[in-house]
Design a protein around this motif. Structure first.
Motif, mmCIF file in Angstrom:
data_model
loop_
_atom_site.group_PDB
_atom_site.id
_atom_site.type_symbol
_atom_site.label_atom_id
_atom_site.label_comp_id
_atom_site.label_asym_id
_atom_site.label_seq_id
_atom_site.Cartn_x
_atom_site.Cartn_y
_atom_site.Cartn_z
ATOM 1 N N ALA A 129 -37.852 -73.971 5.765
ATOM 2 C CA ALA A 129 -37.652 -74.319 7.166
ATOM 3 C C ALA A 129 -37.004 -75.689 7.323
ATOM 4 O O ALA A 129 -36.111 -75.876 8.166
ATOM 5 C CB ALA A 129 -38.994 -74.273 7.906
ATOM 6 N N ASP A 130 -37.445 -76.672 6.527
ATOM 7 C CA ASP A 130 -36.853 -78.008 6.603
ATOM 8 C C ASP A 130 -35.365 -77.965 6.306
ATOM 9 O O ASP A 130 -34.549 -78.577 7.009
ATOM 10 C CB ASP A 130 -37.538 -78.950 5.606
ATOM 11 N N ALA A 131 -34.998 -77.253 5.239
ATOM 12 C CA ALA A 131 -33.591 -77.189 4.837
ATOM 13 C C ALA A 131 -32.750 -76.518 5.913
ATOM 14 O O ALA A 131 -31.653 -76.996 6.259
ATOM 15 C CB ALA A 131 -33.460 -76.451 3.509
ATOM 16 N N PHE A 132 -33.241 -75.403 6.442
ATOM 17 C CA PHE A 132 -32.524 -74.713 7.514
ATOM 18 C C PHE A 132 -32.286 -75.643 8.698
ATOM 19 O O PHE A 132 -31.159 -75.771 9.198
ATOM 20 C CB PHE A 132 -33.326 -73.493 7.969
ATOM 21 N N ALA A 133 -33.352 -76.301 9.163
ATOM 22 C CA ALA A 133 -33.255 -77.109 10.378
ATOM 23 C C ALA A 133 -32.357 -78.323 10.184
ATOM 24 O O ALA A 133 -31.529 -78.648 11.054
ATOM 25 C CB ALA A 133 -34.651 -77.548 10.813
ATOM 26 N N LEU A 134 -32.488 -79.004 9.064
ATOM 27 C CA LEU A 134 -31.684 -80.203 8.841
ATOM 28 C C LEU A 134 -30.215 -79.851 8.627
ATOM 29 O O LEU A 134 -29.328 -80.555 9.116
ATOM 30 C CB LEU A 134 -32.235 -80.980 7.649
ATOM 31 N N CYS A 135 -29.967 -78.770 7.903
ATOM 32 C CA CYS A 135 -28.575 -78.346 7.739
ATOM 33 C C CYS A 135 -27.960 -77.959 9.082
ATOM 34 O O CYS A 135 -26.831 -78.347 9.401
ATOM 35 C CB CYS A 135 -28.490 -77.176 6.760
ATOM 36 N N LEU A 136 -28.693 -77.212 9.889
ATOM 37 C CA LEU A 136 -28.175 -76.799 11.192
ATOM 38 C C LEU A 136 -27.967 -78.005 12.095
ATOM 39 O O LEU A 136 -26.964 -78.085 12.823
ATOM 40 C CB LEU A 136 -29.126 -75.797 11.840
ATOM 41 N N ARG A 137 -28.892 -78.959 12.068
ATOM 42 C CA ARG A 137 -28.726 -80.181 12.863
ATOM 43 C C ARG A 137 -27.415 -80.878 12.502
ATOM 44 O O ARG A 137 -26.737 -81.455 13.355
ATOM 45 C CB ARG A 137 -29.914 -81.094 12.595
ATOM 46 N N ALA A 138 -27.057 -80.813 11.199
ATOM 47 C CA ALA A 138 -25.834 -81.462 10.718
ATOM 48 C C ALA A 138 -24.612 -80.554 10.786
ATOM 49 O O ALA A 138 -23.535 -80.936 10.332
ATOM 50 C CB ALA A 138 -26.047 -81.941 9.280
ATOM 51 N N GLY A 139 -24.774 -79.330 11.329
ATOM 52 C CA GLY A 139 -23.649 -78.410 11.442
ATOM 53 C C GLY A 139 -23.268 -77.731 10.148
ATOM 54 O O GLY A 139 -22.166 -77.189 10.029
ATOM 55 N N ASP A 140 -24.169 -77.722 9.177
ATOM 56 C CA ASP A 140 -23.897 -77.118 7.874
ATOM 57 C C ASP A 140 -24.503 -75.727 7.784
ATOM 58 O O ASP A 140 -25.627 -75.492 8.238
ATOM 59 C CB ASP A 140 -24.511 -77.958 6.749
ATOM 60 N N ALA A 141 -23.783 -74.806 7.145
ATOM 61 C CA ALA A 141 -24.386 -73.554 6.704
ATOM 62 C C ALA A 141 -25.164 -73.833 5.425
ATOM 63 O O ALA A 141 -24.892 -74.813 4.724
ATOM 64 C CB ALA A 141 -23.307 -72.512 6.448
ATOM 65 N N CYS A 142 -26.155 -73.002 5.123
ATOM 66 C CA CYS A 142 -26.955 -73.268 3.933
ATOM 67 C C CYS A 142 -27.244 -71.991 3.164
ATOM 68 O O CYS A 142 -27.364 -70.906 3.739
ATOM 69 C CB CYS A 142 -28.262 -73.990 4.273
ATOM 70 N N VAL A 143 -27.319 -72.157 1.841
ATOM 71 C CA VAL A 143 -27.708 -71.083 0.937
ATOM 72 C C VAL A 143 -28.948 -71.582 0.200
ATOM 73 O O VAL A 143 -28.890 -72.581 -0.519
ATOM 74 C CB VAL A 143 -26.593 -70.735 -0.068
ATOM 75 N N LEU A 144 -30.062 -70.880 0.398
ATOM 76 C CA LEU A 144 -31.338 -71.326 -0.146
ATOM 77 C C LEU A 144 -31.770 -70.418 -1.282
ATOM 78 O O LEU A 144 -31.630 -69.200 -1.206
ATOM 79 C CB LEU A 144 -32.416 -71.323 0.941
ATOM 80 N N LYS A 145 -32.324 -71.028 -2.311
ATOM 81 C CA LYS A 145 -32.897 -70.247 -3.392
ATOM 82 C C LYS A 145 -34.216 -70.892 -3.816
ATOM 83 O O LYS A 145 -34.238 -71.943 -4.452
ATOM 84 C CB LYS A 145 -31.961 -70.153 -4.598
ATOM 85 N N GLY A 146 -35.317 -70.257 -3.422
ATOM 86 C CA GLY A 146 -36.633 -70.743 -3.809
ATOM 87 C C GLY A 146 -37.047 -70.170 -5.152
ATOM 88 O O GLY A 146 -36.408 -69.263 -5.685
ATOM 89 N N GLY A 147 -38.121 -70.706 -5.691
ATOM 90 C CA GLY A 147 -38.614 -70.239 -6.972
ATOM 91 C C GLY A 147 -39.401 -68.951 -6.847
ATOM 92 O O GLY A 147 -39.819 -68.544 -5.756
ATOM 93 N N SER A 148 -39.637 -68.308 -7.975
ATOM 94 C CA SER A 148 -40.318 -67.015 -7.979
ATOM 95 C C SER A 148 -41.739 -67.106 -7.445
ATOM 96 O O SER A 148 -42.233 -66.164 -6.833
ATOM 97 C CB SER A 148 -40.321 -66.445 -9.392
ATOM 98 N N ALA A 149 -42.403 -68.241 -7.646
ATOM 99 C CA ALA A 149 -43.798 -68.359 -7.217
ATOM 100 C C ALA A 149 -43.947 -68.261 -5.704
ATOM 101 O O ALA A 149 -44.976 -67.807 -5.201
ATOM 102 C CB ALA A 149 -44.402 -69.671 -7.721
#
Length: 419
Positions: A129-149
């Motif tokens: 959620a943090d990455a999505f919101a901060l990227c969007l605030r900055a006008g950036d698209a984002c590609v997220l990859k979390g760990g398996s856990a």
């Protein structure tokens, strides 16, 4: 094309549109994402419960389970963070420099989006959620990859955020979530997506960060591991020192701003160490130290094993701490600058001169006088959240908010000038 490259391409295709979206529309989507997360709390917590069950079966240490765990309170905190980010001033279009040249050309340097930001992270669902919101605030698209856990938790949060994008009139493809795979092929594909990904930000343990830095072909912002130190200067107040060290080590031992190493001036060790060591021992902290620290521990009835050379540079992420006696401020600074990771370092002292010297000479992204290292956090620093804590010196350093996810370009206006 692999999943990672396919999703990076989808994000790349809409990045320009996202960068042109108004502040109001981006704010609306961020705030809506927070509400959607609360509305879907049951689904998200159920997904997190399945992740936790698998993690416990795999005998994940308790401090790392704490990082993985979500509950209603943590979801509420995530939503609150998104609301704060939604209300922030727009980091785009800021004039950060400019002048009129002798030729009459008017030059402005303004902030613009980075483009597509890829974030590879481990078992921290809130990063989604943090990455999505901060990227969007900055006008950036984002590609997220979390760990398996944290796979199911992150996917559920990403789905909520994608829904908010669509409902706000923005392209849902501006957020992509890449599934984990045991062979780490997806990570390799993502960090090698030159031309599709503009910036990579790895966030996790030392091995993940080292892998990304050494293998990425796209520009990488290095977020660092946290071998954080607390230095007890000879003029430290014992009670203040004990409170700060206990908080820095024990409040959440599995996070990067937790203290891992304790230094103390050797002439003051018998006065300063006993109350600190007793508190740590009562909290279940395993202690390792040099010969002098071990002698002081023995004199006050606290168990301490001899440290190895490896202990001075280790990020434990657990209830364990190394203890070393130093000859004074110069030795403490030299030790920290040798073994620290450039994250967060602290001095405890009633001497103004000692504190100011420490602040000036320690090479780290956050340096404290008489406070816990646990404050190094984007939310605490007023950024609403953080994409990571950069320990490098180019582009950004310390907790990275939305402003750190922008770059600049020059706009030059003339009236027919030639050179």
């Amino acid at each position: 094309m692999s999943e990672a490259r396919t999703k990076a391409a989808l994000a790349h295709a809409v990045a320009a549109e996202l960068g042109r979206a108004s502040r109001a529309r981006r704010s609306k989507a961020i705030a809506r994402a927070g509400r959607t997360i609360i509305e879907r709390a049951g689904q998200i917590l159920a997904a997190n419960g399945r992740d936790l069950a698998r993690a416990r079966e795999a005998h994940m240490p308790e401090p790392l389970l704490d990082r993985l765990m979500l509950d209603e309170g943590r979801l509420a905190a995530i939503a609150s963070s998104l609301d704060e980010i939604a209300a922030q001033d727009d980091p785009l279009g800021l004039v950060v420099g400019g002048r009129t040249l002798d030729s009459g050309l008017r030059v402005e340097q303004v902030t613009v989006p980075l483009g597509v930001v890829a974030i590879v992270y481990e078992a921290r669902p809130n990063v989604t959620a943090d990455a999505f919101a901060l990227c969007l605030r900055a006008g950036d698209a984002c590609v997220l990859k979390g760990g398996s856990a944290a796979q199911e938790s992150c996917a559920a949060l990403a789905d909520a955020c994608r829904s908010a994008l669509g409902a706000s009139g923005l392209p849902a493809d501006a957020l992509q979530y890449v599934s984990d795979d045991a062979s780490h092929t997806a990570t390799r594909e993502l960090i090698g997506a030159t031309g599709l990904v503009d910036v990579l930000i790895p966030r996790g343990g030392a091995s993940l960060i080292r892998f990304c830095v050494e293998n990425a072909t796209v520009p990488t912002i290095q977020t660092g591991t946290g071998n954080c130190h607390i230095y007890l200067h000879e003029a430290a107040d014992p009670e203040k020192a004990a409170r700060i060290v206990e908080n820095a080590k024990c409040s959440r031992p599995g996070v990067c701003n937790a203290a891992e190493s304790l230094l103390v001036d050797e002439p003051a060790a018998e006065r300063l160490l006993p109350p600190v060591l007793r508190r740590l021992s009562e909290r279940g902290v395993e202690l390792v130290g040099d010969a002098r620290a071990c002698a002081v521990a023995a004199s006050c009835g606290v168990a301490m094993s001899f440290a190895t050379t490896d202990d001075w540079g280790r990020e434990y992420l657990d209830l364990k701490m190394s203890v070393a006696c130093v000859g004074g401020l110069d030795d403490a600074v030299a030790h920290i600058n040798r073994y620290g990771t450039g994250h967060s370092e602290a001095i405890v002292s009633e001497s103004y001169a000692a504190c100011e010297a420490f602040l000036a000479r320690v090479d780290a992204s956050a340096v404290y006088a008489n406070a816990s290292t646990r404050f190094t956090d984007g939310g605490i620093f007023g950024l609403g959240g953080e994409i990571g804590i950069s320990t490098q010196k180019l582009h950004a350093r310390g907790p990275m908010g939305a402003r750190a996810l922008t770059t600049t370009k020059y706009l030059i206006r003339g009236e027919g000038q030639i050179r």
